[in-house]
Design a protein around this motif. Structure first.
Motif, PDB file in Angstrom:
ATOM      1  N   MET A  32       0.844  -1.200   0.000  1.00 50.99           N
ATOM      2  CA  MET A  32       0.000   0.000   0.000  1.00 50.99           C
ATOM      3  C   MET A  32       0.879   1.250   0.000  1.00 50.99           C
ATOM      4  O   MET A  32       1.840   1.334   0.761  1.00 50.99           O
ATOM      5  CB  MET A  32      -0.906   0.018   1.244  1.00 50.99           C
ATOM      6  CG  MET A  32      -1.879   1.193   1.287  1.00 50.99           C
ATOM      7  SD  MET A  32      -3.050   1.165  -0.091  1.00 50.99           S
ATOM      8  CE  MET A  32      -3.943  -0.346   0.236  1.00 50.99           C
ATOM      9  N   VAL A  33       0.556   2.208  -0.844  1.00 53.08           N
ATOM     10  CA  VAL A  33       1.341   3.433  -0.945  1.00 53.08           C
ATOM     11  C   VAL A  33       1.052   4.317   0.256  1.00 53.08           C
ATOM     12  O   VAL A  33      -0.101   4.537   0.631  1.00 53.08           O
ATOM     13  CB  VAL A  33       0.994   4.182  -2.249  1.00 53.08           C
ATOM     14  CG1 VAL A  33       1.789   5.476  -2.355  1.00 53.08           C
ATOM     15  CG2 VAL A  33       1.277   3.293  -3.445  1.00 53.08           C
ATOM     16  N   ASP A  34       2.120   4.840   0.904  1.00 52.53           N
ATOM     17  CA  ASP A  34       1.924   5.673   2.090  1.00 52.53           C
ATOM     18  C   ASP A  34       1.155   6.939   1.762  1.00 52.53           C
ATOM     19  O   ASP A  34       0.312   7.394   2.523  1.00 52.53           O
ATOM     20  CB  ASP A  34       3.282   6.041   2.705  1.00 52.53           C
ATOM     21  CG  ASP A  34       3.934   4.857   3.387  1.00 52.53           C
ATOM     22  OD1 ASP A  34       5.151   4.883   3.574  1.00 52.53           O
ATOM     23  OD2 ASP A  34       3.190   3.900   3.718  1.00 52.53           O
ATOM     24  N   GLY A  74      -6.334  -1.336   8.293  1.00 49.22           N
ATOM     25  CA  GLY A  74      -7.413  -1.705   9.196  1.00 49.22           C
ATOM     26  C   GLY A  74      -8.583  -0.750   9.235  1.00 49.22           C
ATOM     27  O   GLY A  74      -9.472  -0.895  10.067  1.00 49.22           O
ATOM     28  N   THR A  75      -8.615   0.229   8.334  1.00 50.26           N
ATOM     29  CA  THR A  75      -9.674   1.230   8.339  1.00 50.26           C
ATOM     30  C   THR A  75     -10.341   1.290   6.978  1.00 50.26           C
ATOM     31  O   THR A  75      -9.666   1.264   5.947  1.00 50.26           O
ATOM     32  CB  THR A  75      -9.105   2.623   8.669  1.00 50.26           C
ATOM     33  OG1 THR A  75      -8.465   2.579   9.938  1.00 50.26           O
ATOM     34  CG2 THR A  75     -10.217   3.670   8.710  1.00 50.26           C
ATOM     35  N   ASP A  76     -11.653   1.372   6.970  1.00 49.90           N
ATOM     36  CA  ASP A  76     -12.377   1.566   5.715  1.00 49.90           C
ATOM     37  C   ASP A  76     -12.218   3.010   5.268  1.00 49.90           C
ATOM     38  O   ASP A  76     -12.335   3.945   6.061  1.00 49.90           O
ATOM     39  CB  ASP A  76     -13.866   1.245   5.895  1.00 49.90           C
ATOM     40  CG  ASP A  76     -14.114  -0.247   5.972  1.00 49.90           C
ATOM     41  OD1 ASP A  76     -13.656  -0.957   5.064  1.00 49.90           O
ATOM     42  OD2 ASP A  76     -14.741  -0.701   6.948  1.00 49.90           O
ATOM     43  N   VAL A  77     -11.961   3.189   3.976  1.00 44.51           N
ATOM     44  CA  VAL A  77     -11.688   4.507   3.423  1.00 44.51           C
ATOM     45  C   VAL A  77     -12.500   4.693   2.155  1.00 44.51           C
ATOM     46  O   VAL A  77     -12.625   3.773   1.342  1.00 44.51           O
ATOM     47  CB  VAL A  77     -10.181   4.658   3.090  1.00 44.51           C
ATOM     48  CG1 VAL A  77      -9.904   5.995   2.430  1.00 44.51           C
ATOM     49  CG2 VAL A  77      -9.345   4.503   4.347  1.00 44.51           C
ATOM     50  N   GLU A  93      -6.292  13.226   2.031  1.00 46.34           N
ATOM     51  CA  GLU A  93      -7.352  13.240   1.035  1.00 46.34           C
ATOM     52  C   GLU A  93      -8.251  12.021   1.168  1.00 46.34           C
ATOM     53  O   GLU A  93      -8.894  11.610   0.212  1.00 46.34           O
ATOM     54  CB  GLU A  93      -6.741  13.285  -0.373  1.00 46.34           C
ATOM     55  CG  GLU A  93      -5.936  14.543  -0.641  1.00 46.34           C
ATOM     56  CD  GLU A  93      -6.782  15.799  -0.577  1.00 46.34           C
ATOM     57  OE1 GLU A  93      -7.925  15.757  -1.042  1.00 46.34           O
ATOM     58  OE2 GLU A  93      -6.308  16.810  -0.048  1.00 46.34           O
ATOM     59  N   GLN A  94      -8.299  11.439   2.361  1.00 47.17           N
ATOM     60  CA  GLN A  94      -9.088  10.235   2.572  1.00 47.17           C
ATOM     61  C   GLN A  94     -10.167  10.483   3.618  1.00 47.17           C
ATOM     62  O   GLN A  94      -9.891  11.055   4.667  1.00 47.17           O
ATOM     63  CB  GLN A  94      -8.196   9.083   3.034  1.00 47.17           C
ATOM     64  CG  GLN A  94      -7.103   8.735   2.048  1.00 47.17           C
ATOM     65  CD  GLN A  94      -6.134   7.750   2.646  1.00 47.17           C
ATOM     66  OE1 GLN A  94      -6.233   6.563   2.403  1.00 47.17           O
ATOM     67  NE2 GLN A  94      -5.203   8.247   3.435  1.00 47.17           N
ATOM     68  N   LEU A  95     -11.363  10.083   3.315  1.00 45.55           N
ATOM     69  CA  LEU A  95     -12.456  10.151   4.261  1.00 45.55           C
ATOM     70  C   LEU A  95     -12.641   8.757   4.845  1.00 45.55           C
ATOM     71  O   LEU A  95     -12.991   7.810   4.133  1.00 45.55           O
ATOM     72  CB  LEU A  95     -13.741  10.600   3.554  1.00 45.55           C
ATOM     73  CG  LEU A  95     -15.000  10.652   4.406  1.00 45.55           C
ATOM     74  CD1 LEU A  95     -14.859  11.686   5.510  1.00 45.55           C
ATOM     75  CD2 LEU A  95     -16.208  10.979   3.536  1.00 45.55           C
ATOM     76  N   ARG A  96     -12.363   8.610   6.124  1.00 43.82           N
ATOM     77  CA  ARG A  96     -12.454   7.306   6.768  1.00 43.82           C
ATOM     78  C   ARG A  96     -13.836   7.173   7.391  1.00 43.82           C
ATOM     79  O   ARG A  96     -14.211   7.956   8.259  1.00 43.82           O
ATOM     80  CB  ARG A  96     -11.357   7.156   7.828  1.00 43.82           C
ATOM     81  CG  ARG A  96      -9.959   7.316   7.244  1.00 43.82           C
ATOM     82  CD  ARG A  96      -8.882   7.236   8.309  1.00 43.82           C
ATOM     83  NE  ARG A  96      -7.569   7.496   7.731  1.00 43.82           N
ATOM     84  CZ  ARG A  96      -6.826   6.576   7.127  1.00 43.82           C
ATOM     85  NH1 ARG A  96      -7.259   5.326   7.036  1.00 43.82           N
ATOM     86  NH2 ARG A  96      -5.655   6.882   6.618  1.00 43.82           N
ATOM     87  N   VAL A  97     -14.596   6.205   6.931  1.00 47.67           N
ATOM     88  CA  VAL A  97     -15.974   6.053   7.379  1.00 47.67           C
ATOM     89  C   VAL A  97     -16.279   4.586   7.632  1.00 47.67           C
ATOM     90  O   VAL A  97     -15.543   3.696   7.223  1.00 47.67           O
ATOM     91  CB  VAL A  97     -16.983   6.583   6.326  1.00 47.67           C
ATOM     92  CG1 VAL A  97     -16.773   8.060   6.067  1.00 47.67           C
ATOM     93  CG2 VAL A  97     -16.868   5.802   5.034  1.00 47.67           C
TER      94      VAL A  97
END
Length: 330
Positions: free
Chosen positions: A1-3, A30-33, A80-84
């Motif tokens: 996975m790219v940092d 471990g997080t939905d994005v 730029e990621q919305l973690r939901v």
């Protein structure tokens, strides 16, 4: 996975949400994005989600008590990621072939939106809200120096709008925006609604256009999106049966939308927190929503073909003779 996924040149991998290639569900660390991308003149670019996260949190605050609800507060907005929290529910338009489920879900949506609209915006916490965004069709004559950035189909649509005098017909209603302020979703359409398979529960997504405005804007936008989709489905079918058969097919399809619109308004008005609605404004904002959908279509396809022509015709009828649609919205 790219940092730093913003450095990636290609679209992100992951599950496509709602049939929209630019919206993907990923699972990172471990997080939905949820990741969105938009296209500009320089190609695909990441779209900032900070505003959407803040507005989604504001919407979630309308439903105290926590837990699963129609609006889920973001877990975080990082970069730029919305973690939901990710939910496996069906896009709203999948229920067009199951009218009973569609009507049930529309009633729930109406009740949910009434709660959102019923918030008290007088406190300082709401002072930052912008006016509701949305896709605005070219109601006024197009300046010559902007013609080059519009599609040929949009120019034809704008000519039709100007020829019908729709700017003047909708002007009074659009002017009410500054007088009647509620917390709006700002882009309420079937694309932005997920529902349980039985229609008993819904979730509202895509809050980045939220802000202040008249309540009829949200309701008219959703009504317009349902009418557009049913007209589109009937318009793209085989026309070998002739004009009469084509009109009958369009009428049969749009009855599904009208039934869902009635359920939507019933659910809205059943909520004691719902602001009062003005029927004329609701008809006019539905007409405005149809023009928005036609505008999006012509910008995307470059064509002013059968679908935008039909949308312009229905929108014109609503704008010119709103009283003939009054019963549909009461």
């Amino acid at each position: 996975m790219v940092d730093n996924p913003a450095e990636r040149e290609d679209l992100p991998s992951g599950v496509v949400l709602g049939g929209r290639q630019h919206v993907r569900h990923l699972h990172e660390r471990g997080t939905d994005v949820v990741v969105k991308r938009r296209r500009d003149e320089d190609g695909e670019q990441r779209r900032s989600l900070f505003v959407e996260a803040a507005l989604q949190a504001a919407a979630a605050a309308c439903f105290p008590g926590g837990g699963a609800g129609p609006v889920v507060e973001p877990m975080a907005c990082d970069g730029e990621q919305l973690r939901v929290a990710f939910h496996e529910e069906a896009p709203f338009d999948t229920f067009l072939d199951s009218p009973g489920v569609l009507d049930r879900a529309a009633h729930v949506v109406g009740n949910v939106i009434a709660t959102v609209h019923g918030q008290d915006l007088s406190g300082a916490a709401w002072a930052w809200l912008p006016e509701a965004a949305g896709e605005h069709p070219p109601l006024e004559p197009i300046p010559v120096d902007t013609l080059a950035v519009l599609s040929a189909g949009t120019v034809e649509l704008a000519a039709g709008i100007h020829r019908q005098g729709l700017a003047g017909l909708l002007a009074d209603t659009l002017a009410e925006e500054s007088e009647r302020q509620v917390f709006l979703h700002g882009d309420l359409k079937f694309d932005n609604i997920l529902a349980a398979v039985d229609g008993t529960a819904v979730r509202i997504i895509d809050w980045e256009c939220a802000g202040r405005g008249m309540p009829e804007r949200d309701l008219g936008a959703l009504a317009a999106s349902l009418l557009t989709e049913t007209i589109r489905r009937s318009a793209v079918r085989d026309d070998t049966g002739g004009a009469a058969e084509s009109l009958a097919r369009i009428d049969a399809e749009t009855q599904k939308a009208w039934s869902a619109i009635a359920a939507l308004l019933s659910g809205y008005r059943d909520n004691s927190r719902a602001p009062g609605l003005r029927t004329r404004a609701l008809v006019h904002m539905t007409a405005f929503g149809l023009l928005c959908r036609a505008h999006s279509y012509t910008q995307m396809t470059y064509e002013f073909d059968r679908l935008p022509k039909l949308l312009l015709k229905v929108a014109t009828n609503m704008a010119v003779r709103p009283e003939t649609f009054r019963a549909r919205f009461q």
